[in-house]
Scaffold this motif. Structure first.
Motif, PDB file in Angstrom:
ATOM      1  N   ALA A  28      39.258   0.347  31.757  1.00  0.00           N
ATOM      2  CA  ALA A  28      38.531   1.391  31.476  1.00  0.00           C
ATOM      3  C   ALA A  28      40.573   1.875  31.891  1.00  0.00           C
ATOM      4  CB  ALA A  28      37.643   1.552  31.452  1.00  0.00           C
ATOM      5  N   GLU A  29      40.135   3.649  31.760  1.00  0.00           N
ATOM      6  CA  GLU A  29      40.991   4.528  32.475  1.00  0.00           C
ATOM      7  C   GLU A  29      41.550   3.720  33.549  1.00  0.00           C
ATOM      8  OE1 GLU A  29      44.819   6.364  32.726  1.00  0.00           O
ATOM      9  OE2 GLU A  29      43.230   5.736  30.622  1.00  0.00           O
ATOM     10  N   GLY A  30      41.845   3.933  34.521  1.00  0.00           N
ATOM     11  CA  GLY A  30      42.009   3.477  35.505  1.00  0.00           C
ATOM     12  C   GLY A  30      41.605   1.973  36.292  1.00  0.00           C
ATOM     13  N   GLY A  31      40.550   1.263  35.362  1.00  0.00           N
ATOM     14  CA  GLY A  31      40.106   0.341  36.041  1.00  0.00           C
ATOM     15  C   GLY A  31      41.569  -0.536  36.384  1.00  0.00           C
ATOM     16  N   TRP A  32      42.215  -1.003  35.359  1.00  0.00           N
ATOM     17  CA  TRP A  32      43.153  -1.573  35.139  1.00  0.00           C
ATOM     18  C   TRP A  32      44.427  -1.307  34.569  1.00  0.00           C
ATOM     19  CZ3 TRP A  32      47.676  -2.614  32.176  1.00  0.00           C
ATOM     20  CH2 TRP A  32      48.252  -4.028  32.049  1.00  0.00           C
ATOM     21  N   PRO A  33      45.400  -1.741  35.745  1.00  0.00           N
ATOM     22  CA  PRO A  33      45.246  -3.011  37.028  1.00  0.00           C
ATOM     23  C   PRO A  33      45.365  -3.170  38.100  1.00  0.00           C
ATOM     24  CG  PRO A  33      47.693  -2.593  37.196  1.00  0.00           C
ATOM     25  CD  PRO A  33      46.849  -1.486  35.933  1.00  0.00           C
ATOM     26  N   PRO A  36      47.093  -7.838  41.198  1.00  0.00           N
ATOM     27  CA  PRO A  36      48.736  -8.335  41.192  1.00  0.00           C
ATOM     28  C   PRO A  36      48.287  -9.286  39.715  1.00  0.00           C
ATOM     29  CG  PRO A  36      48.403  -8.820  43.445  1.00  0.00           C
ATOM     30  CD  PRO A  36      46.670  -8.437  42.820  1.00  0.00           C
ATOM     31  N   ILE A  37      49.345  -9.063  39.114  1.00  0.00           N
ATOM     32  CA  ILE A  37      49.098  -9.477  37.710  1.00  0.00           C
ATOM     33  C   ILE A  37      50.208 -10.758  37.240  1.00  0.00           C
ATOM     34  CG2 ILE A  37      50.850  -8.967  35.534  1.00  0.00           C
ATOM     35  CD1 ILE A  37      49.101  -6.014  35.413  1.00  0.00           C
ATOM     36  N   ARG A  38      49.840 -11.863  36.716  1.00  0.00           N
ATOM     37  CA  ARG A  38      50.696 -12.470  36.988  1.00  0.00           C
ATOM     38  C   ARG A  38      51.626 -12.892  35.828  1.00  0.00           C
ATOM     39  NH1 ARG A  38      48.328 -18.880  37.197  1.00  0.00           N
ATOM     40  NH2 ARG A  38      47.064 -17.904  36.053  1.00  0.00           N
ATOM     41  N   ILE A  39      53.094 -13.334  35.537  1.00  0.00           N
ATOM     42  CA  ILE A  39      54.026 -13.948  35.030  1.00  0.00           C
ATOM     43  C   ILE A  39      54.520 -15.603  34.817  1.00  0.00           C
ATOM     44  CG2 ILE A  39      55.796 -13.088  33.286  1.00  0.00           C
ATOM     45  CD1 ILE A  39      54.208 -10.848  33.510  1.00  0.00           C
ATOM     46  N   VAL A  40      53.407 -15.757  33.994  1.00  0.00           N
ATOM     47  CA  VAL A  40      54.031 -17.486  33.880  1.00  0.00           C
ATOM     48  C   VAL A  40      54.986 -17.435  32.978  1.00  0.00           C
ATOM     49  CG1 VAL A  40      52.795 -20.082  33.403  1.00  0.00           C
ATOM     50  CG2 VAL A  40      51.291 -17.784  34.298  1.00  0.00           C
ATOM     51  N   GLU A  63      56.483   1.254  36.822  1.00  0.00           N
ATOM     52  CA  GLU A  63      54.981   1.588  36.003  1.00  0.00           C
ATOM     53  C   GLU A  63      53.923   1.580  35.775  1.00  0.00           C
ATOM     54  OE1 GLU A  63      55.918   3.019  32.755  1.00  0.00           O
ATOM     55  OE2 GLU A  63      58.213   3.399  34.025  1.00  0.00           O
ATOM     56  N   LEU A  64      53.133   0.515  36.224  1.00  0.00           N
ATOM     57  CA  LEU A  64      52.353  -0.101  35.955  1.00  0.00           C
ATOM     58  C   LEU A  64      50.771  -0.120  37.418  1.00  0.00           C
ATOM     59  CD1 LEU A  64      51.382  -2.924  33.744  1.00  0.00           C
ATOM     60  CD2 LEU A  64      51.360  -0.582  33.503  1.00  0.00           C
ATOM     61  N   LYS A  65      52.274   0.600  39.011  1.00  0.00           N
ATOM     62  CA  LYS A  65      51.387   0.691  39.696  1.00  0.00           C
ATOM     63  C   LYS A  65      50.197  -0.963  40.453  1.00  0.00           C
ATOM     64  CE  LYS A  65      52.202   5.573  39.501  1.00  0.00           C
ATOM     65  NZ  LYS A  65      52.643   5.887  38.550  1.00  0.00           N
ATOM     66  N   THR A  66      51.117  -1.513  40.225  1.00  0.00           N
ATOM     67  CA  THR A  66      50.513  -2.832  40.717  1.00  0.00           C
ATOM     68  C   THR A  66      51.604  -3.516  40.810  1.00  0.00           C
ATOM     69  OG1 THR A  66      48.736  -4.004  40.023  1.00  0.00           O
ATOM     70  CG2 THR A  66      50.154  -4.210  38.952  1.00  0.00           C
ATOM     71  N   ALA A  67      51.385  -4.984  42.407  1.00  0.00           N
ATOM     72  CA  ALA A  67      52.229  -5.774  41.640  1.00  0.00           C
ATOM     73  C   ALA A  67      52.111  -6.924  40.782  1.00  0.00           C
ATOM     74  CB  ALA A  67      52.191  -6.826  43.612  1.00  0.00           C
ATOM     75  N   PHE A  68      53.254  -7.535  40.459  1.00  0.00           N
ATOM     76  CA  PHE A  68      53.864  -8.949  39.518  1.00  0.00           C
ATOM     77  C   PHE A  68      54.081  -9.865  40.543  1.00  0.00           C
ATOM     78  CE2 PHE A  68      53.263  -5.721  36.444  1.00  0.00           C
ATOM     79  CZ  PHE A  68      53.090  -5.840  35.571  1.00  0.00           C
TER      80      PHE A  68
END
Length: 329
Positions: A28-33, A36-40, A63-68
């Motif tokens: 939902a808008e504002g709920g994700w992310p 942190p997002i994992r890139i394997v 861009e997504l305002k979260t850690a990777f």
């Protein structure tokens, strides 16, 4: 209002109230992310896909305002890392950045696989096209494709061709060259191009195929020679090197790309936001210049475009595997 109608109205209000209190879905808008997002990356640190992943995630974080977080899960021709993604929740917090061709090759050579790429993964976007070159050692008395093939024909089964192992794109290119020209190489499998290059410099093997980024420093020193490139046109990073079609009259080299995928079932809204963010990051002039200098063509694609390319891979590689009898020992 009779008693039954009153009870039904109360029940409806209760359901509406509960729906209002229920947590919004992750996409939902504002709920994700929200974490942190994992890139394997199913390859060792320092390899092309790993370097590309770390570069791209810098822009994606903004861009997504979260850690990777980039995680290397190497082994078994990318099977270990791919399995990691397939086993993870389809919640948009785990993605796979992989050499596209492995998604086609592995189901053909490894049975049973712990996953089915066609059913267990969904495409997000292409990341960068990777053109592969036919390269020979300076020890080989040939400076172009035709004289190189003539040399190999004069020494059947004796010219050592280094690859990243059975089923690797380097091995497939060796098989394509053999099928297209009638030559016979001596196959010497290693684990990756990173092992093949020292072997070439040391004289253990005298030919291979690979990305220009790792090869160019040795080409500039005169230790290695680029003979042809598997591309539809000559590349800016090596404009004097002919395409394999120019040099040999037939398309006898595969190329590949780095691509991003998610577990099947990941919400479409998340996939769309990842795709849009990637498109912006990959279009940045500084990233474009960085990629071009290394022989890569960075750029996002629609998921359907990536799926179509994978289907083309499956037809061509499947035919090659069957006709050449390629098997994992």
């Amino acid at each position: 209002m009779n008693r039954n109608c009153f009870r039904q109205a109360c029940a409806a209000l209760a359901m509406l109230f509960a729906a209002c209190l229920a947590p919004a879905p992750a996409w939902a808008e504002g709920g994700w992310p929200s974490r942190p997002i994992r890139i394997v990356v199913p390859y060792p640190p320092g390899t092309g896909p790993d370097v590309m992943a770390r570069l791209v995630t810098e822009g994606m974080a903004k861009e997504l305002k979260t850690a990777f977080v980039v995680e290397n899960k190497a082994g078994a021709n990318a099977i270990i890392g791919t399995s990691e993604v397939v086993k993870s929740p389809a919640d948009g917090y785990t993605f796979l950045l992989v050499d596209r061709l492995t998604l086609t090759v592995n189901p053909l050579l490894y049975q049973p696989l712990p996953f089915d790429p066609r059913k267990d993964l969904v495409s997000v976007s292409n990341i960068a096209d990777v053109n592969l070159y036919l390269v020979a050692s300076a020890q080989v008395p040939a400076n172009d494709f035709r004289s190189f093939i003539a040399y190999v024909k004069a020494h059947p089964g004796e010219v050592p061709f280094g690859t990243g192992g059975v089923g690797s794109v380097m091995h497939l290119n060796m098989e394509l060259l053999q099928a297209g020209t009638g030559v016979q190489f001596l196959h010497v499998p290693y684990k990756a191009l990173a092992e093949v290059i020292p072997a070439m410099l040391g004289g253990q093997v005298v030919a291979t195929s690979g990305g220009v980024e790792a090869l160019l420093p040795h080409v500039q020193k005169g230790s290695l020679k680029l003979l042809a490139v598997g591309a539809s046109a000559r590349t800016p990073v090596a404009p004097n090197v002919p395409t394999i079609t120019e040099a040999g009259g037939s398309d006898m080299l595969l190329s590949t790309s780095y691509s991003l995928h998610a577990k099947a079932g990941t919400p479409a809204e998340i996939l769309a936001r990842m795709n849009a963010a990637l498109a912006k990051v990959l279009a940045a002039p500084d990233l474009q210049a960085w990629a071009s200098a290394r022989g890569l063509r960075a750029g996002a694609s629609k998921p359907a475009e990536l799926d179509a390319q994978i289907a083309v891979d499956a037809e061509r590689v499947g035919k090659l595997v069957r006709e050449r009898g390629i098997k994992v020992q």
